[in-house]
Structures are given as structure tokens and as C-alpha cells.
Design a protein around this motif. Structure first.
Motif, mmCIF file in Angstrom:
data_model
loop_
_atom_site.group_PDB
_atom_site.id
_atom_site.type_symbol
_atom_site.label_atom_id
_atom_site.label_comp_id
_atom_site.label_asym_id
_atom_site.label_seq_id
_atom_site.Cartn_x
_atom_site.Cartn_y
_atom_site.Cartn_z
ATOM 1 N N THR A 21 38.067 43.937 21.695
ATOM 2 C CA THR A 21 38.578 45.812 21.305
ATOM 3 C C THR A 21 38.586 47.175 22.254
ATOM 4 O O THR A 21 38.463 46.256 23.939
ATOM 5 N N CYS A 22 38.059 48.154 22.308
ATOM 6 C CA CYS A 22 38.068 49.574 23.137
ATOM 7 C C CYS A 22 37.603 49.302 24.480
ATOM 8 O O CYS A 22 37.373 48.863 25.303
ATOM 9 N N ALA A 23 35.668 48.760 23.464
ATOM 10 C CA ALA A 23 34.917 48.556 24.260
ATOM 11 C C ALA A 23 35.214 47.529 25.719
ATOM 12 O O ALA A 23 34.590 47.343 26.412
ATOM 13 N N ASP A 24 35.943 46.599 26.112
ATOM 14 C CA ASP A 24 36.539 45.118 26.373
ATOM 15 C C ASP A 24 37.062 45.700 27.543
ATOM 16 O O ASP A 24 37.430 44.507 28.339
ATOM 17 N N VAL A 25 37.879 46.455 27.546
ATOM 18 C CA VAL A 25 39.349 46.868 28.988
ATOM 19 C C VAL A 25 38.273 46.586 30.219
ATOM 20 O O VAL A 25 38.966 45.801 31.019
ATOM 21 N N ASP A 26 37.343 47.081 30.305
ATOM 22 C CA ASP A 26 36.916 47.005 31.684
ATOM 23 C C ASP A 26 36.140 45.426 32.121
ATOM 24 O O ASP A 26 35.454 45.964 33.178
ATOM 25 N N ARG A 27 36.260 44.269 31.412
ATOM 26 C CA ARG A 27 35.324 43.985 31.427
ATOM 27 C C ARG A 27 35.754 42.764 32.222
ATOM 28 O O ARG A 27 36.629 42.837 32.150
ATOM 29 N N PRO A 28 34.341 42.245 33.028
ATOM 30 C CA PRO A 28 35.655 40.982 33.959
ATOM 31 C C PRO A 28 36.280 39.537 33.459
ATOM 32 O O PRO A 28 35.795 39.793 32.379
ATOM 33 N N THR A 29 36.395 39.500 34.577
ATOM 34 C CA THR A 29 37.190 37.511 33.530
ATOM 35 C C THR A 29 36.990 36.589 34.406
ATOM 36 O O THR A 29 36.928 37.212 35.351
ATOM 37 N N PRO A 30 37.621 35.194 33.657
ATOM 38 C CA PRO A 30 37.365 34.304 34.790
ATOM 39 C C PRO A 30 38.097 35.028 36.143
ATOM 40 O O PRO A 30 38.639 33.748 37.129
ATOM 41 N N CYS A 31 39.185 35.487 35.719
ATOM 42 C CA CYS A 31 40.614 35.190 36.992
ATOM 43 C C CYS A 31 40.051 36.084 38.171
ATOM 44 O O CYS A 31 39.216 37.470 38.197
ATOM 45 N N ALA A 32 39.651 36.047 39.728
ATOM 46 C CA ALA A 32 38.571 37.341 40.273
ATOM 47 C C ALA A 32 39.642 38.215 40.582
ATOM 48 O O ALA A 32 40.375 38.119 40.511
ATOM 49 N N GLY A 33 38.372 38.983 40.688
ATOM 50 C CA GLY A 33 39.004 40.148 40.692
ATOM 51 C C GLY A 33 39.910 41.282 39.764
ATOM 52 O O GLY A 33 40.240 42.399 40.041
ATOM 53 N N TRP A 34 40.198 40.663 38.153
ATOM 54 C CA TRP A 34 41.178 40.982 37.624
ATOM 55 C C TRP A 34 39.972 41.314 35.661
ATOM 56 O O TRP A 34 39.286 40.838 35.939
ATOM 57 N N ASN A 35 39.714 42.470 35.478
ATOM 58 C CA ASN A 35 39.219 42.987 34.636
ATOM 59 C C ASN A 35 40.384 42.936 33.720
ATOM 60 O O ASN A 35 41.605 42.342 33.642
ATOM 61 N N LEU A 36 39.687 43.139 32.013
ATOM 62 C CA LEU A 36 40.671 42.250 31.000
ATOM 63 C C LEU A 36 42.073 43.360 31.264
ATOM 64 O O LEU A 36 42.716 42.298 30.736
ATOM 65 N N ALA A 37 42.214 44.393 31.224
ATOM 66 C CA ALA A 37 43.313 45.468 31.343
ATOM 67 C C ALA A 37 44.243 44.560 31.988
ATOM 68 O O ALA A 37 45.564 43.926 32.068
ATOM 69 N N ASP A 38 43.820 44.087 33.342
ATOM 70 C CA ASP A 38 44.219 42.936 34.527
ATOM 71 C C ASP A 38 45.061 42.260 33.936
ATOM 72 O O ASP A 38 46.113 42.063 34.239
#
Length: 199
Positions: free
Chosen positions: A32-49
């Protein structure tokens, strides 16, 4: 997909790629649009990255069907458009590989067997699908049959010290194959973060 329609040596690779794409399409559907800035398991990457990287990877794997892989980067796009592009490219990827007519793919000037590229593509697509699910909190574990099939490629990448993924992490020998795949690529499995609107 049948042996008659797939390139020589590619039936197993295409089947694995199909299963990885199916898994990851489901994960993309949880965004969802609310997820775009959430962190991912990829170090230093948010969901958009991560989504930008996934789009670049799908482009590269589609190019590989024509015998060579170039390097490019997706331009920034709104989240909804990026997810739609990823879903479209995921659908188009198998069709591109079914048209492949070469036994090898040139990667950085080095020929690699086409089946090996399909298996690496399946691994990257599935693991990044898992990453998406961890970020949204609505992800499913890697299905065990898919993980078993991905394990040899994950081990190969870990042994080669491939810096596209984090260094391997320890995992119990008796752990399911899915946990071994994730650990080999520097990921520690944990229950996805709860989100109330997961369905």
C-alpha cells in the motif's frame, strides 16, 4: 510451458522461474502507499529502493533472454505505477525467456548457461519477494518446495562471496530449506510485522 516450447535445457529453469514469479506477484499485491518508506531486510533500503532495484533486475533478466545483460536503472516513479510496472514485467519475463534461442548469456563478457541464469533470476526474484512481504508485514514464507529448488543457487552465491547479497548467517542444520536459503543470502527470518489490513 512444455519441453517442446522451452529452449534446450530450460524446462526446469523456467518452471522454477514461474514459481518464483508467482510467489513474488503475491507479495507485490500486499503493498500500500503507506508502505513506501518502510525498511526492508536489505540493509539501508526502504521499500521504494527495493522496488526500484527489482524493476532493474527484471529488465536485466528480460534482456538476458536475447543473449546479453546490460546495466540500467529505473527512473523514479510513483509507487502505484512502479508496482504495476513490476507486475507487468513479471508477467512478460517468462514470455521473453520462452523466445530465447541461445544456449548461453553474456554477462560482463562471460558466457553463462541459460538455465543457470534462469535459476539465479528465480532466486533473486523470490528472495526479494520475501523482502517485500517482510516490509509490508503481509508476506508469506518461501514455500518449501520452491526453497528446496532454490537452495543450490543460494549456496553457489554464498560460496562465491557474491556482494549482491549480505554475507551468510548461521542457521540450524535441521531448519527448513526456506530458512537456509534466506540465511545463505544474509537474511534472518522472523514473523512479518503485523498489519491490520492484510487479507
Amino acid at each position: 510451458m512444455t519441453a517442446a516450447t522451452a529452449p534446450d535445457g530450460m524446462v526446469a529453469g523456467l518452471d522454477l522461474l514461474q514459481r518464483a514469479l508467482d510467489y513474488t506477484r503475491d507479495a507485490l499485491g500486499t503493498i500500500t502507499c503507506a508502505d513506501v518508506d518502510r525498511p526492508t531486510p536489505c540493509a539501508g533500503w526502504n521499500l521504494a529502493d527495493l522496488l526500484a532495484h527489482m524493476e532493474d533486475a527484471l529488465d536485466a533478466f528480460a534482456e538476458a533472454a536475447d543473449g546479453a545483460v546490460g546495466l540500467s536503472s529505473a527512473a523514479p516513479t510513483p509507487l502505484e505505477a512502479r508496482v504495476q510496472a513490476l507486475q507487468h514485467k513479471a508477467c512478460a519475463l517468462l514470455a521473453a525467456w520462452l523466445r530465447a534461442d541461445r544456449p548461453t548469456v553474456e554477462v560482463g563478457g562471460r558466457p553463462l548457461a541459460i538455465d543457470a541464469i534462469a535459476r539465479i533470476a528465480a532466486l533473486e526474484i523470490a528472495v526479494h519477494g520475501w523482502d517485500v512481504g517482510q516490509a509490508t508485514g503481509c508476506g508469506a514464507p518461501l514455500p518449501e518446495p520452491l526453497a528446496v529448488a532454490l537452495l543450490p543457487s543460494a549456496l553457489q552465491i554464498a560460496l562465491a562471496g557474491d556482494d549482491r547479497f549480505a554475507p551468510p548467517l548461521p542457521v540450524a542444520v535441521e531448519a527448513p530449506a526456506g530458512l537456509h536459503v534466506l540465511a545463505l543470502l544474509g537474511r534472518r527470518s522472523s514473523p512479518p510485522r503485523a498489519r491490520g489490513d492484510c487479507s
